[in-house]
Design a protein around this motif. Structure first.
Motif, PDB file in Angstrom:
ATOM      1  N   GLN A  14       0.828  -1.202   0.000  1.00 11.36           N
ATOM      2  CA  GLN A  14       0.000   0.000   0.000  1.00 11.36           C
ATOM      3  C   GLN A  14       0.867   1.258   0.000  1.00 11.36           C
ATOM      4  N   PHE A  15       1.890   1.268   0.840  1.00 16.31           N
ATOM      5  CA  PHE A  15       2.798   2.414   0.929  1.00 16.31           C
ATOM      6  C   PHE A  15       3.487   2.656  -0.415  1.00 16.31           C
ATOM      7  N   LEU A  16       3.872   1.570  -1.072  1.00 13.19           N
ATOM      8  CA  LEU A  16       4.559   1.661  -2.355  1.00 13.19           C
ATOM      9  C   LEU A  16       3.667   2.297  -3.408  1.00 13.19           C
ATOM     10  N   MET A  17       2.387   1.886  -3.443  1.00 14.46           N
ATOM     11  CA  MET A  17       1.457   2.407  -4.441  1.00 14.46           C
ATOM     12  C   MET A  17       1.284   3.922  -4.313  1.00 14.46           C
ATOM     13  N   VAL A  18       1.174   4.396  -3.069  1.00 16.70           N
ATOM     14  CA  VAL A  18       0.909   5.814  -2.831  1.00 16.70           C
ATOM     15  C   VAL A  18       2.173   6.649  -3.002  1.00 16.70           C
ATOM     16  N   LEU A  19       3.294   6.113  -2.539  1.00 15.22           N
ATOM     17  CA  LEU A  19       4.569   6.826  -2.613  1.00 15.22           C
ATOM     18  C   LEU A  19       4.912   7.195  -4.056  1.00 15.22           C
ATOM     19  N   ILE A 135      -3.493   0.424   7.129  1.00 16.81           N
ATOM     20  CA  ILE A 135      -3.474   0.620   5.681  1.00 16.81           C
ATOM     21  C   ILE A 135      -3.823   2.065   5.325  1.00 16.81           C
ATOM     22  N   GLY A 136      -4.871   2.592   5.984  1.00 19.53           N
ATOM     23  CA  GLY A 136      -5.265   3.975   5.722  1.00 19.53           C
ATOM     24  C   GLY A 136      -4.189   4.958   6.148  1.00 19.53           C
ATOM     25  N   GLY A 137      -3.568   4.701   7.298  1.00 20.00           N
ATOM     26  CA  GLY A 137      -2.499   5.576   7.774  1.00 20.00           C
ATOM     27  C   GLY A 137      -1.309   5.568   6.850  1.00 20.00           C
ATOM     28  N   LEU A 138      -0.957   4.391   6.342  1.00 20.97           N
ATOM     29  CA  LEU A 138       0.181   4.293   5.426  1.00 20.97           C
ATOM     30  C   LEU A 138      -0.083   5.028   4.106  1.00 20.97           C
ATOM     31  N   SER A 139      -1.341   5.105   3.705  1.00 22.34           N
ATOM     32  CA  SER A 139      -1.676   5.882   2.509  1.00 22.34           C
ATOM     33  C   SER A 139      -1.327   7.344   2.718  1.00 22.34           C
ATOM     34  N   GLY A 142       2.440   7.846   2.836  1.00 22.71           N
ATOM     35  CA  GLY A 142       3.033   7.826   1.507  1.00 22.71           C
ATOM     36  C   GLY A 142       2.854   9.143   0.778  1.00 22.71           C
ATOM     37  N   ILE A 143       1.659   9.743   0.911  1.00 23.03           N
ATOM     38  CA  ILE A 143       1.382  11.011   0.253  1.00 23.03           C
ATOM     39  C   ILE A 143       2.272  12.115   0.809  1.00 23.03           C
ATOM     40  N   ALA A 144       2.485  12.098   2.139  1.00 24.38           N
ATOM     41  CA  ALA A 144       3.271  13.154   2.781  1.00 24.38           C
ATOM     42  C   ALA A 144       4.778  12.901   2.704  1.00 24.38           C
ATOM     43  N   VAL A 145       5.188  11.638   2.835  1.00 26.04           N
ATOM     44  CA  VAL A 145       6.613  11.311   2.814  1.00 26.04           C
ATOM     45  C   VAL A 145       7.154  11.346   1.387  1.00 26.04           C
ATOM     46  N   GLY A 146       6.287  11.084   0.405  1.00 24.16           N
ATOM     47  CA  GLY A 146       6.712  11.094  -0.989  1.00 24.16           C
ATOM     48  C   GLY A 146       7.461  12.357  -1.390  1.00 24.16           C
ATOM     49  N   PRO A 147       6.891  13.554  -1.116  1.00 26.01           N
ATOM     50  CA  PRO A 147       7.631  14.777  -1.463  1.00 26.01           C
ATOM     51  C   PRO A 147       8.953  14.906  -0.723  1.00 26.01           C
ATOM     52  N   LEU A 148       8.996  14.434   0.529  1.00 27.13           N
ATOM     53  CA  LEU A 148      10.234  14.524   1.317  1.00 27.13           C
ATOM     54  C   LEU A 148      11.305  13.607   0.726  1.00 27.13           C
ATOM     55  N   LEU A 149      10.951  12.340   0.544  1.00 26.67           N
ATOM     56  CA  LEU A 149      11.896  11.376  -0.012  1.00 26.67           C
ATOM     57  C   LEU A 149      12.247  11.714  -1.456  1.00 26.67           C
ATOM     58  N   VAL A 169      12.037  -3.478  -3.630  1.00 26.07           N
ATOM     59  CA  VAL A 169      11.034  -3.709  -2.582  1.00 26.07           C
ATOM     60  C   VAL A 169       9.980  -4.700  -3.064  1.00 26.07           C
ATOM     61  N   VAL A 170       9.584  -4.601  -4.328  1.00 25.58           N
ATOM     62  CA  VAL A 170       8.604  -5.537  -4.885  1.00 25.58           C
ATOM     63  C   VAL A 170       9.125  -6.969  -4.796  1.00 25.58           C
ATOM     64  N   VAL A 171      10.383  -7.184  -5.123  1.00 26.11           N
ATOM     65  CA  VAL A 171      10.982  -8.522  -5.035  1.00 26.11           C
ATOM     66  C   VAL A 171      10.915  -9.043  -3.601  1.00 26.11           C
ATOM     67  N   ILE A 172      11.227  -8.171  -2.639  1.00 26.21           N
ATOM     68  CA  ILE A 172      11.181  -8.574  -1.219  1.00 26.21           C
ATOM     69  C   ILE A 172       9.758  -8.950  -0.817  1.00 26.21           C
ATOM     70  N   ILE A 173       8.777  -8.139  -1.228  1.00 23.84           N
ATOM     71  CA  ILE A 173       7.377  -8.437  -0.895  1.00 23.84           C
ATOM     72  C   ILE A 173       6.961  -9.780  -1.495  1.00 23.84           C
TER      73      ILE A 173
END
Length: 528
Positions: A14-19, A135-139, A142-149, A169-173
């Motif tokens: 979920q985090f990956l999708m939003v990030l 899941i909702g929190g990670l969304s 991701g939206i907020a951390v995305g600009p930072l990262l 990360v996808v491979v690890i998942i």
């Protein structure tokens, strides 16, 4: 703790999708340089990604029923990882569009509906509420951390590393996919409704395209539109064409149900009050969140002059408090119902919006801004902790993938609507405020006022004042009048931002109307 292993895998996805989207948005200027293109070309790539996701989300949910949810989740992640690798190595713009917009978009359309159903299938009772809160929190994170990262990596390294990292990360998942219990798979024997898939995908694509392009094409009067219809902007005609196709889709699905065949969407589900309210609130939440995350970065970067990384730092309070509120939301259901918590969340969001509105000034108060962002995160987190659980708990086991597709479609529509609607209102308000500022200024000559009026009519942009100053110098506007125009533009920017933020407050107020049919009972204390 073994029971939370599945949530770790699902939460990472979920985090990956939003990030992904957040990083792409903050890297626009660098992408323009790297691919020797224009901003509009990169915006088209971002628009295509939203179109692909929204268009195929419902079909992705049904494929999850056909293949089994865990299998669809794994296949979707594989497709997504391939897209990330293609994006990271893209030598030209069309390869970037293929990797990110098309391949990643199709992968996400498989992953997200399956993810929603897998959370519901893996947990029951209060554990399910906790899982959806995470899941909702990670969304939000991701939206907020995305600009930072994304801002840091783009500024000091290269944006390509983010997408290369996503592939890793996808491979690890995928290696940890066994942590999700196989019984969560239904493996139902269903036939895919091809006609319904085409009608729903085309209809949703046209609606989202019209909404996303409304700010550039113009809503009624044409601006930078590729064509006109009877002299009008194509925006409303494109949206109307999408609505007609969705109407045909509904008629086709009802016909299949009447024949006893398997439809793509059971429209009878919409008779469930809790499902309707949950979907409406998800759309509302996404509209508000993405609308604010379109406006606020403009205030920070264009008006205040912060770079991408500095902007990300100032958005960080949202992600922290949103995650905390989302995690605590399940505990609060012991004393309050989902309906009450969502309403409290809306009130908290209103407080944050008013607070933010008061802080839109030429010189930012960093402490006040951080506190307003933190309060906004609390309100968003309360909504995020409840809505996913409400939607999934309102349907039976065999309908979870279908509900997941509807859930993510509502979120994607809300995201595109928030960006497009609030963006269009911002530009319209900016133009109106600027015209009002210069109309009553005696220090600006009629000739200059007319010249500026023609430029504004052709299309005003929300850009740094230095860029406006350079344009005025190029147009040979006298220095004293140019300064007056700069002052007027700066004031109009703040007015436009305030009106756009105020609009999100109005949408938040309207959200109360959709809470009526949310569950009024507290969740059971049973764990699994």
């Amino acid at each position: 703790m073994d029971r939370w292993r599945a949530l770790a895998v699902l939460g990472a996805a979920q985090f990956l999708m939003v990030l992904d989207t957040a990083v792409m948005n903050v890297s626009i200027s660098q992408l323009v340089k790297d691919f020797h293109t224009e901003v509009t070309a990169i915006q088209a790539v971002i628009t295509l990604y939203a179109l692909v996701m929204a268009a195929f989300m419902i079909t992705g949910g049904k494929i999850g029923d056909k293949l089994g949810r865990r299998r669809a989740f794994g296949i979707g992640l594989t497709v997504y990882g391939v897209g990330s690798a293609v994006t990271a190595s893209a030598p030209v713009l069309w390869v970037l569009a293929l990797g990110w917009s098309v391949i990643e978009g199709l992968g996400a359309a498989l992953v997200l509906p399956a993810l929603a159903a897998l959370v519901a299938g893996s947990y029951q009772g209060r554990d399910r509420a906790v899982a959806y809160g995470v899941i909702g929190g990670l969304s939000g994170v991701g939206i907020a951390v995305g600009p930072l990262l994304g801002g840091w990596v783009t500024t000091y390294l290269t944006w390509r590393l983010v997408f290369a990292g996503e592939a890793v990360v996808v491979v690890i998942i995928l290696l940890l996919l066994r942590w999700i219990d196989a019984p969560a798979d239904t493996g139902a024997r269903v036939r895919l409704d091809t006609v319904g898939s085409v009608l729903s995908a085309a209809g949703l694509a046209l609606v989202v395209l019209g909404v996303l392009q409304s700010s550039s094409w113009g809503l009624v009067h044409p601006r930078k539109s590729p064509f006109t219809v009877f002299g009008f902007s194509p925006t409303l005609f494109v949206i109307a064409a999408g609505a007609v196709l969705l109407g045909l889709f509904r008629a086709w699905e009802r016909r299949k149900e009447a024949r006893g065949e398997e439809p793509l969407v059971r429209f009878g589900l919409f008779r469930l009050p809790a499902l309707r309210s949950g979907l409406a609130m998800l759309l509302t939440q996404s509209t508000i969140l993405l609308g604010l995350f379109f406006v606020v970065p403009l205030y920070l970067q264009v008006v205040q002059g912060f770079n991408a990384f500095q902007t990300g730092v100032r958005l960080l309070p949202v992600s922290i408090t949103m995650l905390l509120a989302a995690l605590s939301g399940s505990a609060l259901t012991r004393v309050a119902s989902p309906r009450t918590l969502v309403r409290v969340g809306l009130v908290v969001m209103l407080v944050a919006i008013v607070w933010l509105l008061a802080g839109i000034k030429p010189n930012i108060d960093n402490l006040s801004f951080a506190l307003a962002m933190a309060v906004l995160g609390l309100g968003m987190g309360l909504l995020a902790s409840q809505l996913g659980n409400v939607v999934q708990s309102s349907v039976g086991e065999s309908e979870r993938s279908e509900a997941g597709g509807l859930q993510n479609t509502a979120q994607q529509l809300g995201s595109s609507l928030g960006t497009a609607l609030i963006g269009a209102i911002l530009i319209s308000a900016l133009a109106g405020a600027f015209n009002k500022q210069i109309a009553g200024n005696p220090q600006i000559s009629d000739a200059v006022r007319q010249q500026v009026g023609i430029a504004v009519e052709a299309g005003v942009q929300f850009v740094p004042t230095a860029q406006v100053q350079a344009g005025l110098a190029k147009a040979a506007v006298p220095p004293d009048q140019a300064q007056q125009l700069l002052n007027a533009y700066s004031a109009a920017q703040l007015d436009g931002l305030k009106i756009a933020i105020l609009t999100t407050g109005g949408i938040t107020l309207a959200g109360f109307a959709f809470t009526r049919h949310l569950p009024a009972e507290r969740l059971p204390t049973k764990r699994t």
